[in-house]
Design a protein around this motif. Structure first.
Motif, PDB file in Angstrom:
ATOM      1  N   PHE A  97      35.682  41.574  52.570  1.00 51.06           N
ATOM      2  CA  PHE A  97      36.888  40.755  52.703  1.00 51.06           C
ATOM      3  C   PHE A  97      37.303  40.328  51.302  1.00 51.06           C
ATOM      4  CE2 PHE A  97      39.340  36.922  53.821  1.00 51.06           C
ATOM      5  CZ  PHE A  97      40.171  37.459  54.798  1.00 51.06           C
ATOM      6  N   PHE A  98      38.475  40.770  50.879  1.00 53.07           N
ATOM      7  CA  PHE A  98      38.875  40.667  49.472  1.00 53.07           C
ATOM      8  C   PHE A  98      38.904  39.222  48.978  1.00 53.07           C
ATOM      9  CE2 PHE A  98      42.221  40.868  46.092  1.00 53.07           C
ATOM     10  CZ  PHE A  98      41.495  41.674  45.207  1.00 53.07           C
ATOM     11  N   ASP A  99      39.477  38.324  49.744  1.00 51.18           N
ATOM     12  CA  ASP A  99      39.617  36.945  49.288  1.00 51.18           C
ATOM     13  C   ASP A  99      38.272  36.248  49.121  1.00 51.18           C
ATOM     14  OD1 ASP A  99      41.426  34.657  48.689  1.00 51.18           O
ATOM     15  OD2 ASP A  99      40.383  33.776  50.409  1.00 51.18           O
ATOM     16  N   GLN A 108      42.501  32.440  42.715  1.00 54.49           N
ATOM     17  CA  GLN A 108      41.998  32.493  41.343  1.00 54.49           C
ATOM     18  C   GLN A 108      42.728  33.542  40.507  1.00 54.49           C
ATOM     19  OE1 GLN A 108      37.814  32.216  40.263  1.00 54.49           O
ATOM     20  NE2 GLN A 108      37.279  32.131  42.453  1.00 54.49           N
ATOM     21  N   LEU A 109      43.127  34.621  41.150  1.00 55.02           N
ATOM     22  CA  LEU A 109      43.736  35.731  40.414  1.00 55.02           C
ATOM     23  C   LEU A 109      45.031  35.331  39.700  1.00 55.02           C
ATOM     24  CD1 LEU A 109      43.129  38.623  42.973  1.00 55.02           C
ATOM     25  CD2 LEU A 109      42.091  38.380  40.715  1.00 55.02           C
ATOM     26  N   THR A 111      45.469  32.940  37.719  1.00 56.08           N
ATOM     27  CA  THR A 111      45.246  32.400  36.375  1.00 56.08           C
ATOM     28  C   THR A 111      44.147  33.111  35.590  1.00 56.08           C
ATOM     29  OG1 THR A 111      43.744  30.746  37.324  1.00 56.08           O
ATOM     30  CG2 THR A 111      46.047  30.106  37.055  1.00 56.08           C
ATOM     31  N   LEU A 112      43.429  34.031  36.219  1.00 55.10           N
ATOM     32  CA  LEU A 112      42.342  34.706  35.512  1.00 55.10           C
ATOM     33  C   LEU A 112      42.885  35.767  34.560  1.00 55.10           C
ATOM     34  CD1 LEU A 112      39.659  35.279  38.306  1.00 55.10           C
ATOM     35  CD2 LEU A 112      39.613  33.583  36.472  1.00 55.10           C
ATOM     36  N   ASP A 113      42.190  35.971  33.451  1.00 53.79           N
ATOM     37  CA  ASP A 113      42.558  37.075  32.565  1.00 53.79           C
ATOM     38  C   ASP A 113      42.023  38.383  33.135  1.00 53.79           C
ATOM     39  OD1 ASP A 113      39.824  37.783  31.191  1.00 53.79           O
ATOM     40  OD2 ASP A 113      39.987  35.586  31.110  1.00 53.79           O
ATOM     41  N   ALA A 114      42.540  39.486  32.662  1.00 51.18           N
ATOM     42  CA  ALA A 114      42.208  40.794  33.221  1.00 51.18           C
ATOM     43  C   ALA A 114      40.727  41.109  33.130  1.00 51.18           C
ATOM     44  CB  ALA A 114      43.024  41.879  32.511  1.00 51.18           C
ATOM     45  N   GLN A 159      47.553  39.616  42.465  1.00 52.26           N
ATOM     46  CA  GLN A 159      46.764  39.868  43.675  1.00 52.26           C
ATOM     47  C   GLN A 159      46.870  41.328  44.114  1.00 52.26           C
ATOM     48  OE1 GLN A 159      48.891  37.367  43.270  1.00 52.26           O
ATOM     49  NE2 GLN A 159      48.016  35.421  44.007  1.00 52.26           N
ATOM     50  N   GLN A 160      48.108  41.844  44.173  1.00 52.09           N
ATOM     51  CA  GLN A 160      48.295  43.215  44.631  1.00 52.09           C
ATOM     52  C   GLN A 160      47.703  44.214  43.637  1.00 52.09           C
ATOM     53  OE1 GLN A 160      49.678  44.046  47.724  1.00 52.09           O
ATOM     54  NE2 GLN A 160      48.704  45.984  47.173  1.00 52.09           N
ATOM     55  N   GLN A 161      47.861  43.958  42.367  1.00 47.58           N
ATOM     56  CA  GLN A 161      47.291  44.851  41.359  1.00 47.58           C
ATOM     57  C   GLN A 161      45.771  44.870  41.436  1.00 47.58           C
ATOM     58  OE1 GLN A 161      48.874  43.529  37.605  1.00 47.58           O
ATOM     59  NE2 GLN A 161      50.913  44.381  37.988  1.00 47.58           N
TER      60      GLN A 161
END
Length: 594
Positions: A97-99, A108-109, A111-114, A159-161
């Motif tokens: 489950f992705f979340d 979280q995604l 504000t997180l850096d790559a 999120q989608q990326q």
């Protein structure tokens, strides 16, 4: 109150059955003395999906299978998979489950850096690869694709990326293992809808994000992906003509009067359905006609109408006459040499549907919806998954011409004075491979669907086949057949296992398309030669009787082995010394790559 097995199955078959009814029906069937095929299933998930066990069992019982489901621990991927593998599960489900990769991961995604985002997702994928390595001995692994908990975001969102990258990692991990298949869930979520699929209360309180209706739909997808837990293998789609493939009645409206215009209703409905059917044919589904009509009218329509999508080349066999539909279905089954349980039939008439349902209950039937604009959705969501949800190998694509070549061969045979003369004229050739790992998917598919020419009917999943290929004491032979009429593709599998000084036949099965040409005997030249080269002294084999394999009851007698025992149920045991074994004649078949 549910008191009988029949009542319980009726409840499970009802789409609107409440959860309490489903649980009561499951309890009745769990206590039943009826004989069900039993399978073990293990679940590994990073959220709570306790209801999934119940709904998997629901769809399994409808397929005649009793499931033993091990739920696993919460978010213990490697530990769960190792435990399930050691317990000998037949099927393993992995649900990420992705979340919940990390707490509120999608939020979280934002504000997180790559680098941080990639590292967190890489951690799960690393554990997944370890888990799949531990599951190599499991027959079949279904890895469920990830989706968003909050999908109402732009395609370019973080999120989608991140989700796209994660699913790409899942696909890469699945592709590395022959027994593993990625099962997409995004389409299912779109069909059900997020409001109906998720429950924030239970997700935030107990990490249980899914509603019962969504879990039920998910369990059905698993059943389809496993071909009803190995119970069915649909191959043939039989279609009525009038008001099924086109609007109107060709015998009354004429070719120009039927409705097939792709730009206007209702012609666009039938044109769209024909496009769907054409896609199915390209994926290996055999399309047939079963229509009460004048054959000349139908032929003219298929040949002359400018919007007709399905042409003669897409149809493998037809019964266009005034006979009853069940009789025509029996005739089509006989012509194709396929069981009626592999047939699906679509007709617009409730009378015809009921006649088939009553006389041929093994045939799966669908009626064209009264609300015509629902017709493409019926084909897309109910008919197509029966054929394609189990996966399609390249070898399975577009078999129409192969089956048509059988009819051509039958006509050709009549011109020869003897059967052997005819067989020699075909220039039959077998291309043999041993332990061909690249063919595991097609070998598994053939094992799953071959019933008539199958000496033991031992069903194996991809993991089982791959494991046998790795064993020093086993050989998995796969062979393709060709003749001057057609390339028949990979049509046979023979598996041997050495036991002391003996070579024992584990499985031998072939597609019905090439039976009776000597192919079934020619392959044994290589088997015997290989066994002798390994220093083996005796060949042992058995025939296990099933409801469908009477065709091969005496195969080993005809091959040249000695029958040593026959059980009360008709099963038989055979053996023969390898050194002087005289095999049945098959000199007209060339055996290559042996």
């Amino acid at each position: 109150m549910v008191t009988t097995d029949k009542d319980a199955l009726a409840v499970l078959a009802r789409a609107d059955a409440a959860m309490v009814e489903v649980l009561g029906a499951l309890k009745t069937l769990d206590q039943s003395s009826a004989v069900f095929r039993t399978l073990k299933v293990g679940i590994a998930a990073n959220v709570t999906v306790d209801l999934l066990a119940n709904y998997l069992r629901r769809h399994a019982y409808l397929a005649g299978v009793r499931l033993e489901v091990a739920k696993g621990n919460y978010d213990d991927l490697v530990g769960d998979v190792q435990a399930h593998a050691q317990a000998g599960v037949d099927l393993l489900l992995i649900l990420p489950f992705f979340d919940n990769l990390q707490p509120a991961w999608e939020t979280q995604l934002e504000t997180l850096d790559a680098a941080t985002r990639q590292a967190a997702q890489a951690d799960y994928l690393s554990r997944l690869r370890l888990a799949l390595q531990s599951a190599q001995g499991v027959g079949q692994v279904l890895l469920l694709g990830a989706h968003l908990w909050n999908p109402q975001v732009a395609d370019s969102s973080p999120q989608q990326q991140a989700l796209d990258a994660f699913n790409a990692g899942l696909a890469e991990a699945a592709a590395a293992h022959a027994n593993t298949r990625l099962l997409e869930t995004a389409g299912l979520l779109a069909r059900v809808g997020t409001r109906q699929a998720f429950d924030a209360r239970f997700y935030l309180r107990a990490k249980a994000p899914y509603t019962a209706p969504f879990i039920d739909h998910l369990a059905r997808e698993v059943a389809l992906a496993t071909r009803q837990f190995g119970s069915v293998f649909h191959k043939v789609l039989v279609l009525d003509g009038d008001n099924t493939l086109w609007g109107g009645i060709v015998g009354e409206d004429g070719v120009d009067g039927v409705k097939l215009d792709p730009y206007s209703f209702p012609g666009n409905v039938f044109w769209t359905v024909q496009q769907q059917l054409k896609a199915l044919e390209a994926q290996g589904v055999l399309l047939c006609l079963n229509s009460k009509n004048n054959a000349a009218d139908v032929e003219e329509l298929m040949r002359e109408h400018p919007a007709m999508v399905l042409k003669d080349g897409h149809i493998v066999a037809r019964r266009v006459n005034w006979d009853d539909k069940p009789s025509n279905l029996r005739a089509l089954a006989a012509e194709l040499n396929l069981g009626l349980d592999s047939f699906v039939f679509i007709d617009d008439s409730a009378f015809e549907i009921e006649a088939v349902r009553e006389q041929l209950p093994q045939v799966t039937v669908f009626q064209v919806p009264k609300v015509l604009h629902d017709y493409p959705a019926l084909v897309r969501e109910q008919v197509m998954p029966l054929f394609l949800a189990g996966g399609v190998s390249a070898e399975s694509r577009s078999k129409t011409q192969q089956y048509k070549s059988l009819a051509e061969a039958a006509q050709l045979q009549a011109s020869f004075g003897s059967q052997e003369e005819y067989l020699r004229s075909l220039a039959l050739s077998i291309s043999l491979q041993r332990d061909a790992s690249s063919q595991v998917a097609r070998i598994t598919e053939l094992i799953g669907k071959s019933n008539q020419f199958n000496l033991t009917t031992t069903r194996l999943q991809a993991g089982d086949v791959a494991a046998l290929m790795e064993r020093a004491d086993a050989t998995v032979y796969s062979f393709s057949v060709s003749d001057r009429l057609a390339e028949h593709g990979l049509t046979g599998v023979l598996i041997t296992v050495d036991e002391g000084s003996d070579t024992v036949v584990h499985s031998f099965l072939m597609s019905c398309r090439v039976i009776g040409r000597g192919v079934e005997f020619a392959i044994w030249r290589a088997v015997v030669a290989d066994a002798l080269a390994r220093g083996k002294q005796r060949l042992r084999a058995s025939y296990r009787k099933t409801a469908k394999n009477a065709l091969v009851a005496d195969f080993y007698d005809r091959l040249g082995l000695t029958r040593t025992n026959e059980a009360d149920d008709g099963s038989r045991s055979y053996e023969a010394p390898l050194a002087n074994l005289q095999l049945a004649e098959s000199a007209w078949v060339e055996l290559r790559n042996a």
